[in-house]
Scaffold this motif. Structure first.
Motif, mmCIF file in Angstrom:
data_model
loop_
_atom_site.group_PDB
_atom_site.id
_atom_site.type_symbol
_atom_site.label_atom_id
_atom_site.label_comp_id
_atom_site.label_asym_id
_atom_site.label_seq_id
_atom_site.Cartn_x
_atom_site.Cartn_y
_atom_site.Cartn_z
ATOM 1 N N LEU A 1 7.351 1.117 -5.214
ATOM 2 C CA LEU A 1 7.925 0.110 -6.117
ATOM 3 C C LEU A 1 9.437 0.255 -6.164
ATOM 4 O O LEU A 1 10.168 -0.737 -6.120
ATOM 5 C CB LEU A 1 7.368 0.299 -7.537
ATOM 6 C CG LEU A 1 6.037 -0.362 -7.861
ATOM 7 C CD1 LEU A 1 5.624 -0.018 -9.283
ATOM 8 C CD2 LEU A 1 6.117 -1.885 -7.701
ATOM 9 N N GLU A 2 9.878 1.507 -6.242
ATOM 10 C CA GLU A 2 11.324 1.738 -6.347
ATOM 11 C C GLU A 2 12.054 1.286 -5.085
ATOM 12 O O GLU A 2 13.045 0.574 -5.162
ATOM 13 C CB GLU A 2 11.601 3.217 -6.651
ATOM 14 C CG GLU A 2 11.425 3.508 -8.132
ATOM 15 C CD GLU A 2 11.302 4.997 -8.446
ATOM 16 O OE1 GLU A 2 11.376 5.330 -9.639
ATOM 17 O OE2 GLU A 2 11.132 5.803 -7.502
ATOM 18 N N VAL A 3 11.534 1.695 -3.918
ATOM 19 C CA VAL A 3 12.266 1.361 -2.690
ATOM 20 C C VAL A 3 12.195 -0.137 -2.387
ATOM 21 O O VAL A 3 13.124 -0.700 -1.816
ATOM 22 C CB VAL A 3 11.812 2.171 -1.447
ATOM 23 C CG1 VAL A 3 12.033 3.656 -1.651
ATOM 24 C CG2 VAL A 3 10.377 1.895 -1.073
ATOM 25 N N SER A 4 11.115 -0.791 -2.778
ATOM 26 C CA SER A 4 10.993 -2.220 -2.464
ATOM 27 C C SER A 4 11.634 -3.093 -3.534
ATOM 28 O O SER A 4 11.905 -4.266 -3.295
ATOM 29 C CB SER A 4 9.519 -2.600 -2.327
ATOM 30 O OG SER A 4 8.868 -2.464 -3.578
ATOM 31 N N GLY A 5 11.849 -2.510 -4.717
ATOM 32 C CA GLY A 5 12.407 -3.295 -5.819
ATOM 33 C C GLY A 5 11.409 -4.298 -6.388
ATOM 34 O O GLY A 5 11.786 -5.180 -7.154
ATOM 35 N N LEU A 6 10.132 -4.165 -6.018
ATOM 36 C CA LEU A 6 9.120 -5.117 -6.498
ATOM 37 C C LEU A 6 8.629 -4.731 -7.896
ATOM 38 O O LEU A 6 8.764 -3.579 -8.320
ATOM 39 C CB LEU A 6 7.950 -5.183 -5.511
ATOM 40 C CG LEU A 6 8.318 -5.812 -4.154
ATOM 41 C CD1 LEU A 6 7.206 -5.613 -3.133
ATOM 42 C CD2 LEU A 6 8.616 -7.300 -4.319
ATOM 43 N N GLN A 7 8.033 -5.686 -8.574
ATOM 44 C CA GLN A 7 7.656 -5.505 -9.972
ATOM 45 C C GLN A 7 6.150 -5.495 -10.193
ATOM 46 O O GLN A 7 5.685 -5.403 -11.308
ATOM 47 C CB GLN A 7 8.250 -6.655 -10.812
ATOM 48 C CG GLN A 7 9.758 -6.635 -10.894
ATOM 49 C CD GLN A 7 10.252 -5.449 -11.704
ATOM 50 O OE1 GLN A 7 9.781 -5.207 -12.801
ATOM 51 N NE2 GLN A 7 11.174 -4.678 -11.147
ATOM 52 N N ARG A 8 5.402 -5.667 -9.108
ATOM 53 C CA ARG A 8 3.944 -5.759 -9.256
ATOM 54 C C ARG A 8 3.253 -4.857 -8.243
ATOM 55 O O ARG A 8 3.726 -4.736 -7.110
ATOM 56 C CB ARG A 8 3.468 -7.195 -8.998
ATOM 57 C CG ARG A 8 3.709 -8.133 -10.144
ATOM 58 C CD ARG A 8 3.123 -9.491 -9.828
ATOM 59 N NE ARG A 8 3.973 -10.171 -8.879
ATOM 60 C CZ ARG A 8 4.747 -11.219 -9.189
ATOM 61 N NH1 ARG A 8 4.730 -11.695 -10.402
ATOM 62 N NH2 ARG A 8 5.503 -11.770 -8.279
ATOM 63 N N VAL A 9 2.154 -4.254 -8.667
ATOM 64 C CA VAL A 9 1.318 -3.468 -7.760
ATOM 65 C C VAL A 9 -0.103 -3.990 -7.833
ATOM 66 O O VAL A 9 -0.613 -4.248 -8.926
ATOM 67 C CB VAL A 9 1.203 -1.978 -8.170
ATOM 68 C CG1 VAL A 9 0.578 -1.170 -7.047
ATOM 69 C CG2 VAL A 9 2.508 -1.417 -8.589
ATOM 70 N N VAL A 10 -0.721 -4.126 -6.688
ATOM 71 C CA VAL A 10 -2.137 -4.493 -6.629
ATOM 72 C C VAL A 10 -2.879 -3.292 -6.071
ATOM 73 O O VAL A 10 -2.489 -2.726 -5.049
ATOM 74 C CB VAL A 10 -2.331 -5.725 -5.713
ATOM 75 C CG1 VAL A 10 -3.791 -5.894 -5.349
ATOM 76 C CG2 VAL A 10 -1.799 -6.969 -6.397
ATOM 77 N N VAL A 11 -3.917 -2.873 -6.771
ATOM 78 C CA VAL A 11 -4.719 -1.751 -6.289
ATOM 79 C C VAL A 11 -6.036 -2.312 -5.760
ATOM 80 O O VAL A 11 -6.650 -3.168 -6.403
ATOM 81 C CB VAL A 11 -4.982 -0.735 -7.414
ATOM 82 C CG1 VAL A 11 -5.839 0.418 -6.907
ATOM 83 C CG2 VAL A 11 -3.670 -0.210 -7.956
ATOM 84 N N ALA A 12 -6.440 -1.871 -4.595
ATOM 85 C CA ALA A 12 -7.674 -2.396 -4.010
ATOM 86 C C ALA A 12 -8.414 -1.292 -3.268
ATOM 87 O O ALA A 12 -7.832 -0.271 -2.911
ATOM 88 C CB ALA A 12 -7.350 -3.535 -3.053
ATOM 89 N N GLY A 13 -9.712 -1.506 -3.062
ATOM 90 C CA GLY A 13 -10.534 -0.511 -2.366
ATOM 91 C C GLY A 13 -11.290 0.361 -3.358
ATOM 92 O O GLY A 13 -10.935 0.429 -4.546
ATOM 93 N N GLY A 14 -12.341 1.013 -2.853
ATOM 94 C CA GLY A 14 -13.272 1.751 -3.695
ATOM 95 C C GLY A 14 -12.637 2.734 -4.666
ATOM 96 O O GLY A 14 -13.059 2.819 -5.833
ATOM 97 N N VAL A 15 -11.613 3.481 -4.225
ATOM 98 C CA VAL A 15 -11.000 4.489 -5.093
ATOM 99 C C VAL A 15 -10.267 3.823 -6.269
ATOM 100 O O VAL A 15 -10.014 4.457 -7.300
ATOM 101 C CB VAL A 15 -10.074 5.418 -4.273
ATOM 102 C CG1 VAL A 15 -9.440 6.486 -5.127
ATOM 103 C CG2 VAL A 15 -10.857 6.074 -3.130
ATOM 104 N N GLY A 16 -9.982 2.535 -6.121
ATOM 105 C CA GLY A 16 -9.352 1.779 -7.207
ATOM 106 C C GLY A 16 -10.214 1.712 -8.452
ATOM 107 O O GLY A 16 -9.741 1.342 -9.526
#
Ligand code: KG4
Ligand code: ZN
Length: 358
Positions: free
Chosen positions: A258-273
């Motif tokens: 998030l820090e390096v991309s400067g983005l404000q949203r994270v999407v978590v996907a996959g079983g461990v999510g």
């Protein structure tokens, strides 16, 4: 209405999605987790294929029955075309081809990981890129920069075991059977995460890569030192400490992304999510950065047909024919595509696919 089919590994699943003008509705969903692998302590590919052959049609029939929908309402068939176990994929793709042919509707081949990324839309229909995606499944662990639906840039990935694999292998060492991820997570609830110091590989490296293979070795060494008589509370402490090691690394690298991309949203996907400890730690870390995190409903973190139908519904709506990959995600009436057991969603430094909205 789009029928989604997922058979890439050990879940036989189908779902019906009503596109509903860009705000898709889940009308029916059946997920059948194959039990036959349990006594082998892992997925046996040939048995997975045979179970799909046996159960896919009943699963599809049941999905339609539960939705109260007849075949005449199905206007497209979406199926996972890869990556995954080749025999398992073939069952779904061949069934999908037969069905599309008999119904006279298009068939849409979907990338399994792209499907995972679309699952959170079932909870938050307003979710839009750009975002960072953390894809954590039994076979993959990656951080992606997603500037637009259909465009994926790899930021980092595991150099060896996937996060889910680390959960599963550790669970096996703790005698928790297969599939061990959820069992390890349940046991960890009763233990102390700081009881044992397990390695957090690459935690302090600048890059966004992961490495989990050392964890099982460290756990095996700890277990050997404990001897044969391990108390229930020690086992719970070992589970909690293992989970904490995996979660710490996943969270730290996601926040760095998030820090390096400067983005404000994270999407978590996959079983461990589905892991509650991961969700709690990520929620806290992401909130500190003033960003927001999106998860699929827990039941849709692991493999399911809904995410495949969802990806297909949005791809179809975008009306895009992918010229580089030829058939990816574009409705085909000639059914001319094959399964892709090895199929990268994104490779380092390269944007894998053209944007959906072009
Ligand atoms: O996405 P998925 O269903 O299949 C793949 O595409 O690989 O992910 C399955 C993985 C397994 O490794 C399983 O142990 C793990 O997700 N998993 C969990 C939890 N639920 C599923 N790991 C930790 N905590 C959970 N609650
Ligand atoms: Zn998956």
């Amino acid at each position: 209405m789009i029928l989604g089919i997922e058979t890439s590994c050990d879940e036989t699943s189908a779902a019906l999605i009503e596109p509903n003008d860009g705000r898709p509705l889940l009308r029916g969903l059946v997920i059948l987790s194959q039990d036959v692998h349990r006594i082998f302590g892992g997925v046996v590919p040939e048995l997975a294929s045979r179970e799909h052959v046996r159960m896919l049609d009943p699963v599809v029939q049941r999905t339609l029955a539960e939705a109260g929908v007849g075949w005449d309402r199905v206007t497209g068939v979406a199926v996972t075309a890869g990556p995954g176990l080749i025999g398992a994929l073939l069952v779904g793709v061949m069934y999908g081809k037969g069905l599309a042919l008999s119904l006279g509707v298009p068939l849409i081949g979907i990338h399994h990981h792209e499907g995972h990324l679309f699952a959170p839309l079932l909870e938050d229909p307003d979710l839009t890129p750009p975002f960072v995606a953390l894809l954590v499944s039994g076979g993959h662990t990656m951080l992606l920069d997603v500037p637009a639906w259909g465009e994926y840039r790899l930021l980092g990935q595991t150099l060896d075991d996937a996060a889910g694999e680390a959960f599963d292998k550790s669970a096996k060492l703790l005698g928790l059977g297969y599939p061990g991820g959820p069992a390890l997570a349940a046991l960890a609830e009763h233990g102390q995460p700081k009881a044992f110091a397990l390695p957090r590989p690459l935690l302090h490296r600048e890059n966004l890569d992961f490495s989990f293979a050392g964890l099982k070795t460290a756990l095996a060494t700890l277990l050997r030192r404990q001897g044969t008589e391990i108390s229930a509370s020690t086992r719970a402490d070992l589970a909690a400490s293992t989970q904490a090691a995996i979660v710490d690394v996943l969270v730290a690298k996601t926040l760095r992304a998030l820090e390096v991309s400067g983005l404000q949203r994270v999407v978590v996907a996959g079983g461990v999510g589905a892991n509650r400890s991961l969700r709690a730690a990520l929620d806290a870390g992401v909130a500190r950065l003033g960003a927001r995190v999106y998860y699929p409903p827990p039941a849709l973190c692991t493999d399911n047909g809904a995410m495949i139908a969802m990806a297909a519904a949005l791809r179809w709506r975008a009306g895009r024919v992918d010229d580089r990959l030829g058939w990816l995600g574009s409705p085909r009436r000639d059914l001319a595509f094959e399964v892709e057991p090895r199929w990268p969603l994104a490779v380092p430094g390269v944007t894998a696919e053209p944007r959906l909205d072009r």
